[in-house]
Design a protein around this motif. Structure first.
Motif, PDB file in Angstrom:
ATOM      1  N   LEU A 191       8.272  29.770  -8.333  1.00 16.74           N
ATOM      2  CA  LEU A 191       8.001  31.194  -8.163  1.00 16.74           C
ATOM      3  C   LEU A 191       8.954  31.981  -9.062  1.00 16.74           C
ATOM      4  N   LYS A 192       8.394  32.742  -9.967  1.00 20.33           N
ATOM      5  CA  LYS A 192       9.187  33.404 -10.994  1.00 20.33           C
ATOM      6  C   LYS A 192      10.275  34.304 -10.413  1.00 20.33           C
ATOM      7  N   GLU A 193       9.927  35.062  -9.402  1.00 19.23           N
ATOM      8  CA  GLU A 193      10.894  35.993  -8.816  1.00 19.23           C
ATOM      9  C   GLU A 193      12.080  35.247  -8.221  1.00 19.23           C
ATOM     10  N   GLU A 194      11.789  34.160  -7.499  1.00 17.65           N
ATOM     11  CA  GLU A 194      12.868  33.372  -6.899  1.00 17.65           C
ATOM     12  C   GLU A 194      13.684  32.661  -7.972  1.00 17.65           C
ATOM     13  N   ARG A 195      12.986  32.160  -8.975  1.00 18.82           N
ATOM     14  CA  ARG A 195      13.664  31.447 -10.055  1.00 18.82           C
ATOM     15  C   ARG A 195      14.674  32.365 -10.749  1.00 18.82           C
ATOM     16  N   ASN A 196      14.242  33.581 -11.040  1.00 17.77           N
ATOM     17  CA  ASN A 196      15.138  34.534 -11.697  1.00 17.77           C
ATOM     18  C   ASN A 196      16.307  34.913 -10.794  1.00 17.77           C
ATOM     19  N   ALA A 197      16.027  35.033  -9.495  1.00 21.26           N
ATOM     20  CA  ALA A 197      17.102  35.373  -8.547  1.00 21.26           C
ATOM     21  C   ALA A 197      18.151  34.264  -8.508  1.00 21.26           C
ATOM     22  N   GLU A 200      20.318  34.297 -11.680  1.00 19.34           N
ATOM     23  CA  GLU A 200      21.245  35.430 -11.624  1.00 19.34           C
ATOM     24  C   GLU A 200      22.453  35.080 -10.767  1.00 19.34           C
ATOM     25  N   GLN A 234      17.219  26.534 -17.084  1.00 17.63           N
ATOM     26  CA  GLN A 234      16.443  27.761 -17.246  1.00 17.63           C
ATOM     27  C   GLN A 234      15.685  27.746 -18.574  1.00 17.63           C
TER      28      GLN A 234
END
Length: 541
Positions: A191-197, A200, A234
């Motif tokens: 899931l892109k949103e979770e991956r980016n979180a 970070e 990443q």
């Protein structure tokens, strides 16, 4: 292993198949998830296991004569009465065969036969579930148990439960824990949103562990020790997303992964990392009846070192430990009984850490049971329910140096091998009592009787009985309107010559592995009424 063909993974539903080229999905704890065509059956001895499965006639909408199979591939079934059972694979199937044969049941070797009373398979086959007769047969593994046993499935269910508790005021059910109290912080990389979180967050010198969602045996697992390793991952994920369609593997879904915060300060036993394998038995799904069973402790061969790059230092499962050069010398020392574990904790940590006497069998066991039940409650509304489905799930727990209990994962089709002395004493009783309870509860459901009391309950502990539950809003559970009679559990004709010795004697097992002495519930099967009530009006939540 050949590349899977036409395999589609549902989000948390475990698996989904497309087309006719593929028949089975392997969700065994002893191997990575894969999909392959069914093969012809291999004839084996009574307690040996089938190496393959027969090819099904999969022509849709077309009449096609069934292909004749060579006589040597399918053993002729003796002309005696049933019930019949079918087992395949190598995980616990020998013990299941011993158990069923001790009941006078007859083994069949043709996977296409639909007159079985019990079917125990490591590998899920869609035809098996399609032809399953609810209320007449018993089938090992709930078809979509991945909602509970895959990493993403369990994570999704627990998060949904957490959101619901926040909305409804957690104080209304104080028995439920917060996720952070028992489950390591986790992120889904698909899931892109979770991956980016996650990327970070991962900017400090912290250790994270990356796991495939549906893999076992430690396959595909690696550690992220620093921001550099996270940045490399990443970049790799970003690169794979940008691959043109021509470079992607056709008909193959990307492997779903999660990352979890690594518990780098675990409690150690004689300097070694360990975890505890316990069991959750879903003995019945309509109504739900769940049990807890103590298992054993799994230790590494080498002393723990958080900075080590050797995965055998970090992962305790037997498959991984076999890769350690010390395994052949230390094999029997890598598995402890719970009694041994309890004595060690009493002696080494009881006074110094202010633990109550027998902390393992009191505080720790209660915590495991609480966590298991909470995970089930999070997934119960998603699990497929039919009278006759049952499942045995392996649950792995880790204790940190502060004696906090963490759930690592839940495994479908847990390893039931007996390759060391401790396991030879523990695993047979796990299988035998599981089947005892499944059969007794199934019989009572067919006869419209209350599940409790249970004559065959010995070492297991009842966790949840839906008929008597006060958790959540009660509602009527309706089964298929077709009358359930359990006909395949009754002998087809009168017969003599069925041996009734205990499974332990039939297997010539050690005394410690013998089936616990208890009243048999199987005499009820001869007298199953042909007028058993329909269950659509019985079970309630």
């Amino acid at each position: 292993m050949e590349a899977p063909e036409k395999l589609l993974f549902g989000s948390t539903l475990g698996w989904q198949l497309e087309g006719d080229a593929v028949d089975v999905v392997d969700l065994d704890e002893e191997g990575e998830v894969f999909c392959k065509p069914c093969e012809n059956v291999s004839a084996t001895s009574g307690v040996e296991l089938d190496k393959a499965r027969p090819r099904e006639n999969r022509m849709r909408g077309k009449a096609r004569p069934q292909e004749k199979q060579p006589e040597e591939l399918i053993r002729e079934v003796p002309m005696v009465s049933g019930p019949y059972f079918y087992v395949s694979g190598s995980n616990g199937a020998g013990l299941v065969s011993i158990y069923c044969q001790s009941r006078g049941w007859q083994r069949i070797y043709d996977n296409r036969r639909q007159d079985y009373a019990l079917k125990w398979c490591e590998i899920k086959c869609r035809e098996t579930y399609y032809h399953f007769k609810e209320g007449e047969q018993l089938l090992y593994q709930i078809p979509n148990n991945g909602v509970l046993t895959s990493k993403t499935g369990l994570l999704s269910c627990l998060r949904e439960q957490e959101r619901m508790m926040k909305k409804t005021n957690r104080s209304s059910n104080p028995k439920l824990l917060k996720m952070e109290e028992f489950f390591p912080e986790s992120f889904r990389l698909d899931l892109k949103e979770e991956r980016n979180a996650f990327f970070e967050l991962c900017k400090e010198e912290e250790i994270w562990i990356c796991k495939p969602s549906c893999s076992n045996q430690g396959r595909g697992i690696f550690l992220l020790r620093n921001p550099t390793a996270a940045t490399t991952l990443q970049a790799k994920l970003h690169s794979s997303e940008k691959d043109p369609p021509s470079k992607r593997v056709p008909c193959r879904a990307a492997q779903t992964r999660i990352v979890q915060r690594y518990i780098d300060q675990p409690l150690l036993l004689e300097g070694k990392k360990f975890d505890v394998r316990s069991y959750l038995l879903i003995a019945c799904t309509a109504p739900y009846v769940l049990f807890f069973a103590q298992g054993y402790v799994r230790l590494t061969c080498s002393n723990y070192d958080a900075t080590s790059d050797d995965l055998t230092v970090h992962l305790t499962n037997q498959h991984m430990q076999k890769k350690n050069s010390l395994y052949s010398q230390l094999k029997d020392k890598t598995v402890w009984r719970m009694e041994h574990f309890n004595s060690y904790i009493n002696e080494k940590f009881g006074k110094t850490n202010g633990l109550p006497q027998d902390w393992v069998f009191t505080v720790f066991t209660k915590r495991m049971q609480q966590i298991m039940l909470q995970c089930f409650l999070a997934a119960r509304h998603k699990l497929d329910r039919k009278l006759g489905y049952f499942d045995l799930i392996g649950c792995d727990f880790l204790i940190d140096e502060n004696f906090k209990v963490w759930l690592l994962e839940m495994n479908a089709n847990p390893a039931l091998h007996t390759n060391c002395k401790v396991l030879r004493d523990i695993i047979p009783s796990i299988i035998y009592e599981s089947l005892d309870l499944v059969l007794e509860i199934f019989t009572k459901c067919l006869q419209g009787q209350s599940v409790l009391p249970l004559k065959t309950l010995c070492h297991f502990v009842l966790l949840y009985n839906e008929d008597d539950s006060d958790l959540g809003q009660k509602q009527t559970w309706k089964l298929s309107t077709r009358t359930c009679r359990g006909r395949y559990l009754r002998p087809h004709t009168d017969s003599t010559g069925h041996f009734r010795s205990s499974p332990a004697k039939a297997a010539d097992l050690s005394p410690g592995a013998q089936l616990p002495q208890k009243k048999e519930c199987f005499t009820a099967y001869k007298g199953l009424s042909t007028n058993s009530p329909n269950h659509s009006t019985r079970a309630t939540v």
